[in-house]
Design a protein around this motif. Sequence first.
Motif, PDB file in Angstrom:
ATOM      1  N   VAL A  16       0.825  -1.234   0.274  1.00 53.72           N
ATOM      2  CA  VAL A  16       0.042  -0.012   0.073  1.00 53.72           C
ATOM      3  C   VAL A  16       1.122   1.092  -0.039  1.00 53.72           C
ATOM      4  O   VAL A  16       2.108   1.327   0.385  1.00 53.72           O
ATOM      5  CB  VAL A  16      -0.679  -0.112   1.222  1.00 53.72           C
ATOM      6  N   TRP A  17       0.452   2.227  -0.191  1.00 51.22           N
ATOM      7  CA  TRP A  17       0.981   3.630  -0.537  1.00 51.22           C
ATOM      8  C   TRP A  17       1.371   3.978   1.032  1.00 51.22           C
ATOM      9  O   TRP A  17       0.730   4.130   1.814  1.00 51.22           O
ATOM     10  CB  TRP A  17      -0.023   4.454  -1.037  1.00 51.22           C
ATOM     11  N   ASN A  18       2.832   4.497   0.790  1.00 55.23           N
ATOM     12  CA  ASN A  18       3.532   4.935   1.911  1.00 55.23           C
ATOM     13  C   ASN A  18       3.546   6.624   2.075  1.00 55.23           C
ATOM     14  O   ASN A  18       4.485   7.370   1.396  1.00 55.23           O
ATOM     15  CB  ASN A  18       5.019   4.451   2.271  1.00 55.23           C
ATOM     16  N   GLY A  61       4.941  -0.192 -12.480  1.00 53.69           N
ATOM     17  CA  GLY A  61       5.389   1.027 -13.283  1.00 53.69           C
ATOM     18  C   GLY A  61       5.314   2.397 -12.821  1.00 53.69           C
ATOM     19  O   GLY A  61       6.037   3.232 -13.037  1.00 53.69           O
ATOM     20  N   ARG A  62       4.062   2.550 -12.460  1.00 52.34           N
ATOM     21  CA  ARG A  62       3.584   3.967 -11.795  1.00 52.34           C
ATOM     22  C   ARG A  62       4.585   4.199 -10.682  1.00 52.34           C
ATOM     23  O   ARG A  62       5.290   5.425 -10.426  1.00 52.34           O
ATOM     24  CB  ARG A  62       2.328   4.125 -11.585  1.00 52.34           C
ATOM     25  N   LEU A  63       4.865   3.322  -9.798  1.00 54.94           N
ATOM     26  CA  LEU A  63       5.799   3.606  -8.651  1.00 54.94           C
ATOM     27  C   LEU A  63       7.081   3.838  -9.063  1.00 54.94           C
ATOM     28  O   LEU A  63       7.842   4.745  -8.669  1.00 54.94           O
ATOM     29  CB  LEU A  63       5.910   2.297  -7.694  1.00 54.94           C
ATOM     30  N   GLY A  64       7.551   3.146 -10.026  1.00 55.00           N
ATOM     31  CA  GLY A  64       8.950   3.536 -10.507  1.00 55.00           C
ATOM     32  C   GLY A  64       9.121   4.998 -11.069  1.00 55.00           C
ATOM     33  O   GLY A  64      10.060   5.626 -10.850  1.00 55.00           O
ATOM     34  N   GLN A  65       7.997   5.261 -11.882  1.00 51.18           N
ATOM     35  CA  GLN A  65       7.883   6.722 -12.491  1.00 51.18           C
ATOM     36  C   GLN A  65       8.059   7.848 -11.081  1.00 51.18           C
ATOM     37  O   GLN A  65       8.782   8.847 -11.125  1.00 51.18           O
ATOM     38  CB  GLN A  65       6.858   6.874 -13.252  1.00 51.18           C
ATOM     39  N   VAL A  66       7.270   7.609 -10.088  1.00 53.27           N
ATOM     40  CA  VAL A  66       7.125   8.561  -9.010  1.00 53.27           C
ATOM     41  C   VAL A  66       8.422   8.321  -8.318  1.00 53.27           C
ATOM     42  O   VAL A  66       8.967   9.541  -7.887  1.00 53.27           O
ATOM     43  CB  VAL A  66       5.970   8.056  -8.265  1.00 53.27           C
ATOM     44  N   ALA A  67       8.995   7.311  -8.025  1.00 52.64           N
ATOM     45  CA  ALA A  67      10.130   7.046  -7.385  1.00 52.64           C
ATOM     46  C   ALA A  67      11.238   8.006  -7.922  1.00 52.64           C
ATOM     47  O   ALA A  67      12.039   8.620  -7.667  1.00 52.64           O
ATOM     48  CB  ALA A  67      10.566   5.581  -7.112  1.00 52.64           C
ATOM     49  N   GLY A  68      11.372   7.670  -9.366  1.00 50.19           N
ATOM     50  CA  GLY A  68      12.320   8.363  -9.918  1.00 50.19           C
ATOM     51  C   GLY A  68      12.522   9.949  -9.881  1.00 50.19           C
ATOM     52  O   GLY A  68      13.215  10.591  -9.824  1.00 50.19           O
ATOM     53  N   ARG A  69      11.141  10.412  -9.980  1.00 53.58           N
ATOM     54  CA  ARG A  69      10.819  12.151 -10.070  1.00 53.58           C
ATOM     55  C   ARG A  69      11.334  12.245  -8.634  1.00 53.58           C
ATOM     56  O   ARG A  69      11.630  13.670  -8.648  1.00 53.58           O
ATOM     57  CB  ARG A  69       9.436  12.310 -10.351  1.00 53.58           C
ATOM     58  N   LEU A  70      11.127  11.497  -7.489  1.00 52.24           N
ATOM     59  CA  LEU A  70      11.294  12.036  -6.197  1.00 52.24           C
ATOM     60  C   LEU A  70      12.627  11.530  -5.600  1.00 52.24           C
ATOM     61  O   LEU A  70      13.015  12.211  -4.751  1.00 52.24           O
ATOM     62  CB  LEU A  70      10.142  11.294  -5.096  1.00 52.24           C
ATOM     63  N   GLY A  71      13.205  10.904  -6.297  1.00 55.11           N
ATOM     64  CA  GLY A  71      14.585  10.233  -6.012  1.00 55.11           C
ATOM     65  C   GLY A  71      14.771   9.406  -4.866  1.00 55.11           C
ATOM     66  O   GLY A  71      15.672   9.543  -3.972  1.00 55.11           O
ATOM     67  N   VAL A  72      13.821   8.471  -4.785  1.00 57.39           N
ATOM     68  CA  VAL A  72      13.858   7.758  -3.772  1.00 57.39           C
ATOM     69  C   VAL A  72      13.435   6.249  -4.462  1.00 57.39           C
ATOM     70  O   VAL A  72      13.409   6.304  -5.768  1.00 57.39           O
ATOM     71  CB  VAL A  72      12.519   7.878  -2.741  1.00 57.39           C
ATOM     72  N   GLY A  73      13.627   5.126  -3.631  1.00 54.07           N
ATOM     73  CA  GLY A  73      13.429   3.824  -4.090  1.00 54.07           C
ATOM     74  C   GLY A  73      12.079   3.340  -4.079  1.00 54.07           C
ATOM     75  O   GLY A  73      11.012   4.102  -3.196  1.00 54.07           O
ATOM     76  N   ILE A  74      11.725   2.528  -5.087  1.00 54.33           N
ATOM     77  CA  ILE A  74      10.162   2.141  -5.305  1.00 54.33           C
ATOM     78  C   ILE A  74       9.743   1.600  -3.599  1.00 54.33           C
ATOM     79  O   ILE A  74       8.648   1.893  -3.092  1.00 54.33           O
ATOM     80  CB  ILE A  74      10.090   0.993  -6.096  1.00 54.33           C
ATOM     81  N   ASN A  75      10.654   0.597  -3.130  1.00 59.37           N
ATOM     82  CA  ASN A  75      10.272   0.156  -1.692  1.00 59.37           C
ATOM     83  C   ASN A  75      10.096   1.364  -0.658  1.00 59.37           C
ATOM     84  O   ASN A  75       9.336   1.254   0.233  1.00 59.37           O
ATOM     85  CB  ASN A  75      11.385  -0.676  -1.164  1.00 59.37           C
ATOM     86  N   ASP A  76      10.652   2.640  -0.908  1.00 54.55           N
ATOM     87  CA  ASP A  76      10.463   3.623  -0.015  1.00 54.55           C
ATOM     88  C   ASP A  76       8.694   4.038   0.028  1.00 54.55           C
ATOM     89  O   ASP A  76       8.317   4.677   1.025  1.00 54.55           O
ATOM     90  CB  ASP A  76      11.196   4.873  -0.270  1.00 54.55           C
ATOM     91  N   LEU A  77       8.351   4.069  -1.133  1.00 55.42           N
ATOM     92  CA  LEU A  77       6.940   4.450  -1.499  1.00 55.42           C
ATOM     93  C   LEU A  77       5.900   3.458  -1.141  1.00 55.42           C
ATOM     94  O   LEU A  77       4.445   3.995  -1.153  1.00 55.42           O
ATOM     95  CB  LEU A  77       6.705   4.948  -3.125  1.00 55.42           C
TER      96      LEU A  77
END
Length: 83
Positions: A16-18, A61-77
Amino acid sequence: MDDASIPPGPQARRPVWNDEVFRARTKELGAKTDRERCAVAGISKASLRRWRLGSVSPSLGRLGQVAGRLGVGINDLIREAAA
């Protein structure tokens, strides 16, 4: 052997979304409102709302895009919650 004789396994968990990490990172990037957070992350407010409510989980895929824009890992989100 029927299903009733199979012992239950561990409770299923789903990602789930963090929102805590999302809010903290977007704040570091200068966003103060949800509108600004969404603009920084490249998502719609409707998506953010659904992710927060847990009615929908973001795709990998969407998590990867958001993580990339925020400069964090997917697992962080994401975090795990009982299904």
